[in-house]
Design an enzyme around this catalytic site. Structure first.
Site, PDB file in Angstrom:
ATOM      1  N   LYS A 124       0.840  -1.202   0.000  1.00  0.00           N
ATOM      2  CA  LYS A 124       0.000   0.000   0.000  1.00  0.00           C
ATOM      3  C   LYS A 124       0.870   1.244   0.000  1.00  0.00           C
ATOM      4  CE  LYS A 124      -4.178   0.229   2.493  1.00  0.00           C
ATOM      5  NZ  LYS A 124      -4.865   0.092   3.805  1.00  0.00           N
TER       6      LYS A 124
HETATM    7  C1  E4P Z   1      -8.394   0.551   4.010  1.00  0.00           C
HETATM    8  O1  E4P Z   1      -7.516   0.291   3.224  1.00  0.00           O
HETATM    9  C2  E4P Z   1      -8.473   1.828   4.714  1.00  0.00           C
HETATM   10  O2  E4P Z   1      -7.298   2.065   5.400  1.00  0.00           O
HETATM   11  C3  E4P Z   1      -9.686   1.897   5.617  1.00  0.00           C
HETATM   12  O3  E4P Z   1     -10.807   1.408   4.920  1.00  0.00           O
HETATM   13  C4  E4P Z   1      -9.917   3.258   6.182  1.00  0.00           C
HETATM   14  O4  E4P Z   1     -11.157   3.311   6.868  1.00  0.00           O
HETATM   15  P1  E4P Z   1     -11.538   4.510   7.845  1.00  0.00           P
HETATM   16  O5  E4P Z   1     -11.745   5.751   7.039  1.00  0.00           O
HETATM   17  O6  E4P Z   1     -12.798   4.056   8.519  1.00  0.00           O
HETATM   18  O7  E4P Z   1     -10.377   4.673   8.798  1.00  0.00           O
END
Ligand code: E4P
Length: 299
Positions: A124
């Protein structure tokens, strides 16, 4: 129809939605729980906030045991190694540590290392110029990538252009809930990116992220997101209501200000797209703070 213990694994697996289901979390115990509940988990996404909440990391922090950056990385590696065999072919997304000054070189170095941790890693990178440079070089080396903190159609177009020629599918993660948080209709971004990618070569898959409700999940299915990443609470609600899928009459309850469609040419160089977004910057700052808080409190 409700999902009860009597609903066997095979029956539950038969109710697979068109989108691959990833768990959004940092605790292998939750992965096992969701796999038992649904009968499958296609993949998992992690991030520094979720890793800070992992029970073992939280225990170390609470007990005041010093944790160096290397030890933190070792904990992260242990966690993803436990998750890796529990999930299907959508893999485990592992996020590089990046603040606003981290260079593409530094991200790529971390990405290579993290890719060696498990056989099904997706690295990522944040949707910034340095993150996209790292992603571009990563796909050229055969690494799988997931570009996170995407809040605009221009950012998704840049992801597409930067990763052309990738051998494995590239993920882009538009964050629905955080757009809702600032009064916009986050679901519109999913619809707009899907429409834009319909004119492309299909090498980038939409991974709907920051899902906070059952409606976010159902609408992501409805718009045809290839993947969704979902927190435990929402997956439990989905299971408890019988793993519903949107039918032909489905419509999303209107919420927030509409996000306008933009006509963008995917053949432009990625550097020509305006990829600045305040929520990307804030998201990086929050991940940095959560990551550092585990180190600071442990030392
Ligand atoms: C996934 O890759 C993200 O980091 C996650 O869905 C973020 O979610 P949030 O906005 O609820 O923290």
């Amino acid at each position: 129809m409700s999902s009860t213990p009597a609903m066997n694994r095979q029956a539950k697996a038969a109710r697979r939605p068109p989108s691959k289901i990833l768990l959004d979390g940092g605790d292998p115990g939750e992965t096992k729980h969701i796999r038992d509940l649904l009968g499958f988990v296609d993949g998992q996404t992690t991030n520094p906030t979720l890793i800070a909440k992992n029970p073992e990391v939280a225990r170390l922090v609470k007990s005041g045991q010093p944790m160096s950056e290397n030890q933190e990385a070792a904990e992260y590696r242990t966690i993803v190694r436990q998750i890796s065999p529990l999930v299907g072919d959508a893999g485990v997304s592992i996020e590089v540590f990046a603040d606003l000054d981290t260079t593409a070189d530094a991200m790529l170095e971390q990405g290579r290392e993290m890719n060696s941790w498990i056989p099904n890693a997706y690295i990522k990178y944040p949707c910034t110029a340095q993150g996209l440079k790292a992603a571009q070089r990563s796909v050229a080396e055969g690494l799988r990538v997931n570009i996170t903190l995407c809040f605009s159609q221009s950012q998704a177009a840049a992801v597409y252009a930067a990763t052309k020629g990738a051998k494995a599918p590239v993920y882009v993660s538009p964050f629905i809930g955080r757009l809702d948080d600032i009064g916009q209709n986050g679901m519109d971004l999913i619809a707009n990116i899907k429409r834009m990618f319909a004119a492309g070569d299909g090498h980038v898959l939409v991974l709907a992220a920051s899902i906070r409700s059952l409606q976010h999940l159902l609408c992501s299915f409805h718009y045809g997101a290839e993947l969704v990443t979902v927190p435990t609470k929402v997956l439990e609600e989905w299971a408890q209501t019988g793993m519903p899928l949107p039918d032909a009459s489905y419509s999303y309850p209107p919420t927030g200000k509409a996000i306008a469609w933009e006509e963008l040419d995917l053949n432009r160089p990625w550097e020509s797209f305006d990829i600045r977004h305040e929520l990307t910057t804030k998201g990086i700052q929050k991940f940095v703070a959560d990551y550092r808080s585990t180190l600071r409190q442990a030392s």
